[in-house]
Design an enzyme around this catalytic site. Structure first.
Site, PDB file in Angstrom:
ATOM      1  N   MET A 140      15.262-105.659-125.818  1.00 30.99           N
ATOM      2  CA  MET A 140      16.038-105.456-124.603  1.00 30.99           C
ATOM      3  C   MET A 140      15.517-106.292-123.453  1.00 30.99           C
ATOM      4  O   MET A 140      16.286-106.856-122.675  1.00 30.99           O
ATOM      5  CB  MET A 140      16.016-103.967-124.222  1.00 30.99           C
ATOM      6  CG  MET A 140      16.788-103.080-125.174  1.00 30.99           C
ATOM      7  SD  MET A 140      16.802-101.344-124.666  1.00 30.99           S
ATOM      8  CE  MET A 140      17.767-101.457-123.158  1.00 30.99           C
ATOM      9  N   GLU A 433      33.969 -92.110 -60.028  1.00 29.51           N
ATOM     10  CA  GLU A 433      35.177 -92.716 -60.584  1.00 29.51           C
ATOM     11  C   GLU A 433      36.228 -92.936 -59.498  1.00 29.51           C
ATOM     12  O   GLU A 433      36.981 -93.921 -59.553  1.00 29.51           O
ATOM     13  CB  GLU A 433      35.738 -91.837 -61.703  1.00 29.51           C
ATOM     14  CG  GLU A 433      34.794 -91.626 -62.880  1.00 29.51           C
ATOM     15  CD  GLU A 433      34.329 -92.924 -63.509  1.00 29.51           C
ATOM     16  OE1 GLU A 433      35.055 -93.932 -63.420  1.00 29.51           O
ATOM     17  OE2 GLU A 433      33.225 -92.942 -64.082  1.00 29.51           O
ATOM     18  N   HIS A 436      35.461 -96.261 -57.892  1.00 25.95           N
ATOM     19  CA  HIS A 436      35.977 -97.384 -58.694  1.00 25.95           C
ATOM     20  C   HIS A 436      37.476 -97.562 -58.469  1.00 25.95           C
ATOM     21  O   HIS A 436      37.962 -98.679 -58.247  1.00 25.95           O
ATOM     22  CB  HIS A 436      35.726 -97.116 -60.180  1.00 25.95           C
ATOM     23  CG  HIS A 436      34.322 -97.355 -60.628  1.00 25.95           C
ATOM     24  ND1 HIS A 436      33.646 -98.531 -60.380  1.00 25.95           N
ATOM     25  CD2 HIS A 436      33.456 -96.567 -61.330  1.00 25.95           C
ATOM     26  CE1 HIS A 436      32.431 -98.450 -60.906  1.00 25.95           C
ATOM     27  NE2 HIS A 436      32.290 -97.262 -61.483  1.00 25.95           N
TER      28      HIS A 436
END
Length: 636
Positions: A140, A433, A436
């Site tokens: 093998m 936020e 912004h």
């Protein structure tokens, strides 16, 4: 399966059968020789002089005995013959004499001497098993080693054959100019003779360049599908292996396969993995990757003719490719696959929604207008997310609301409504936020606000989303300056209202600083430093090329660059503070609305700012008492 593989499989089957047979026989023998009798019971029978007749094989240890008054013969395999023999016939004790002295009938016993034949017979099964195992392991290992050596130089190529479902140009949307450019390649592969008659040569290679997700691989498959030729696809990283010389061997094998089925197309995805500029590593000319690249250069344009095999490749890092790979004769054509425009995005959306039910309120042209900067992959993801939302909400069709929510989810991530937020943090986020949003409203070059939310998404505690009204090819100095103002609007609102600042603006500060640096060093927007580019535009981390590189400007210029960046950022911050102070009432109104409702869409924000709608902190009132306003996605 060929004859060699068949023989190998039969041999392994025979070996496995032999091992199994030996194990069965061994177990059977052990089971047959073992019973419930214990060694201690045997010794006890001898100590009590119950054994009237026995025979002992001194070689195998097989004991056969009978007990007094019992004609049944018992068998037992003695584990240690010499110890057992000494127990019966030692200097201190002789079982035969003691038994005869206590019984009228004398003891019958037979000691069978050990023979060489019995020893080897007992040893044969063990030797046979060891031999078979050694033979199997060696066979093998040899087979596996031979197979590995033979296959390690084979290219791990995927062949899209003629019998499979083809991808054509009809499956590619939003890339009309690119398809027109590649249509000529299709005609060359279909009708090469008419080009040969006029003396035209087939291009050796086509390089598809563009950002990730723009459809470069899909275009290559469409070319193969339109031309009806074999399509060999492989990744650039598949050429590289641990073993030296494997990459070059795989390149040769790939071209050998393509030449046998010419005309054909070879497609190398992410070619920058193997085609990077030479001389940039510490390995020098013996670097495995460079050897692979050298072989690729030879195969594409070397001494050997390479007719009717077109090499297509895709990359989003053209700047790192070796110049020899990009010259005419190798990659003769370079097709830039850019972000789709509004028309292209609409066509892409039509392709991805073709087999999906859409509600009557869905207008793909509006979705396309609101998704500027999306690639084809982004749009496919958007449609899929919308379909998942429709199923989640138990709807039978995808609505405009699903598409609107999906677009925000693709950009900012999913909402985290279950997250517990303190009132102090909620107030800070609302004013951040709102700052912004108001800076967006009063900066005329900036895009209109689409949605403001203080519900956490992804890593952000809140977001202010603005969507462009049209595609932009470039940005002016005023646009970039006002973008810095809008980015710093959140930080400015915290300072103006709360007289304190937080870490929530860290990403805003980073983006503002990068824009300011680009204005000074890349675009020449600094009046003091002038229209000069400072630093290379292709600064990449190449160990070997930039390892000992020096700056392209002096320390004095570096100090002036820092000063100009600081002046741009500080100036924008001061303007943001001034703007918010001038509209402090609107800042409070928007922030209070966000605290109570958590979300504010674009139309509601515009009405709040223009006075068409006002908010007293507890209820929303409007000057028009009609139906509830909805945005372009059908959101209330």
């Amino acid at each position: 399966m060929n004859s060699k593989k068949s023989k190998g499989a039969i041999a392994y089957f025979v070996f496995a059968a032999l091992i199994l047979l030996f194990m069965v026989l061994t177990m059977k023998n052990l089971l047959s020789m073992s019973d419930e009798t214990k060694y201690s019971d045997i010794i006890q029978n001898f100590d009590e002089y119950k054994v009237s007749e026995f025979s002992l094989n001194l070689g195998s240890g097989q004991l056969s005995y009978k007990l007094k008054g019992d004609e049944k013969e018992y068998k037992y395999k003695v584990p240690n013959v010499s110890v057992f023999y000494d127990d019966l016939f030692s200097e201190e004790r002789n079982y035969r004499e003691e038994y005869n002295s206590q019984n009228d009938v004398p003891l019958k016993y037979d000691l069978i001497p050990a023979s060489n034949s019995s020893f080897w017979l007992n040893l044969i099964p063990t030797l046979l098993m060891i031999g078979v195992m050694i033979f199997v392991v060696v066979s093998m290992s040899r087979t596996m080693s031979a197979g590995k050596i033979n296959s390690v130089g084979k290219a791990n190529v995927k062949l899209d054959g003629m019998g499979k479902a083809k991808v054509t140009f009809d499956d590619v949307a939003g890339a009309d100019e690119e398809k027109e450019e590649l249509q000529e390649i299709v005609n060359l592969l279909k009708n090469p003779q008419k080009y040969h008659d006029i003396g035209a040569k087939i291009p050796k290679g086509v390089l598809l360049v563009g950002p990730p997700g723009t459809g470069k691989t899909l275009l290559a498959k469409a070319v193969a599908g339109e031309a009806g030729v074999p399509f060999y696809s492989i990744s650039g990283s598949d050429f590289l292996e641990l073993y030296v010389g494997v990459g070059a061997a795989r390149v040769r094998d790939l071209f050998d396969q393509a030449k046998k089925s010419a005309p054909s197309i070879i497609f190398i995805d992410e070619i920058d993995a193997v085609g990077r500029r030479r001389g940039t590593g510490l390995g020098g000319g013996h670097d495995e990757r460079e050897q692979t690249l050298n072989q690729l250069l030879v195969e594409m344009d070397g001494f050997e003719a390479n007719e009717s095999v077109i090499v297509m490749a895709a990359t989003n890092r053209r700047d790192v490719l070796d110049p020899a790979l990009l010259r005419p004769g190798r990659f003769d054509r370079q097709v830039y696959v850019n972000y789709p425009d509004i028309k292209g995005r609409e066509e892409i959306l039509k392709v991805h929604t073709k087999n999906k039910p859409l509600a009557p309120d869905v207008d793909l042209s509006k979705i396309a207008a609101a998704t500027a900067g999306f690639t084809g992959a982004d749009l496919a993801n958007l449609v899929n997310e919308a379909a998942l939302l429709a199923v989640k909400n138990e709807r039978k069709a995808i609505t405009a609301q699903d598409l609107g929510e999906a677009s925000i989810k693709v950009i900012a991530g999913p909402e985290k409504k279950s997250r517990v937020i303190l009132d102090k943090e909620k107030k800070l986020t609302a004013y951040h936020e709102a700052g912004h949003a108001i800076c967006h409203y009063y900066c005329p070059t900036q895009d209109k606000v689409h949605e403001v939310s203080i519900i956490p998404r992804g890593q952000a505690g809140g977001y202010t989303m603005s969507l462009p009204e049209h595609d932009k090819s470039y940005m002016s100095k005023a646009e970039m300056s006002e973008e810095v103002i809008t980015l710093l609007g959140g930080r400015a609102a915290e300072k103006v209202v709360l007289d304190d600042i937080s870490t929530g603006a860290s990403n805003d500060l980073e983006r503002a600083t990068n824009i300011a640096r680009s204005m000074v060093t890349r675009y020449g927007f600094s009046d003091k430093l002038g229209p000069i580019v400072y630093g290379r535009s292709d600064d990449e981390v190449f160990l070997g090329r930039d390892y000992n590189s020096n700056k392209t400007y002096s320390e004095g210029i570096a100090s002036e660059i820092d000063s100009e960046i600081r002046e741009i950022v500080h100036g924008a911050y001061d303007k943001a503070i001034k703007l918010l102070q001038e509209h402090i009432d609107q800042l409070h109104t928007v922030a209070k609305y966000l605290i109570e409702h958590e979300k504010l869409n674009g139309e509601q924000f515009t009405k709040l700012m223009s006075g068409e709608m006002f908010f007293d902190g507890s209820a929303l009132q409007s000057t028009d008492y009609g139906e509830t306003e909805t945005n372009e996605f059908g959101e209330a």
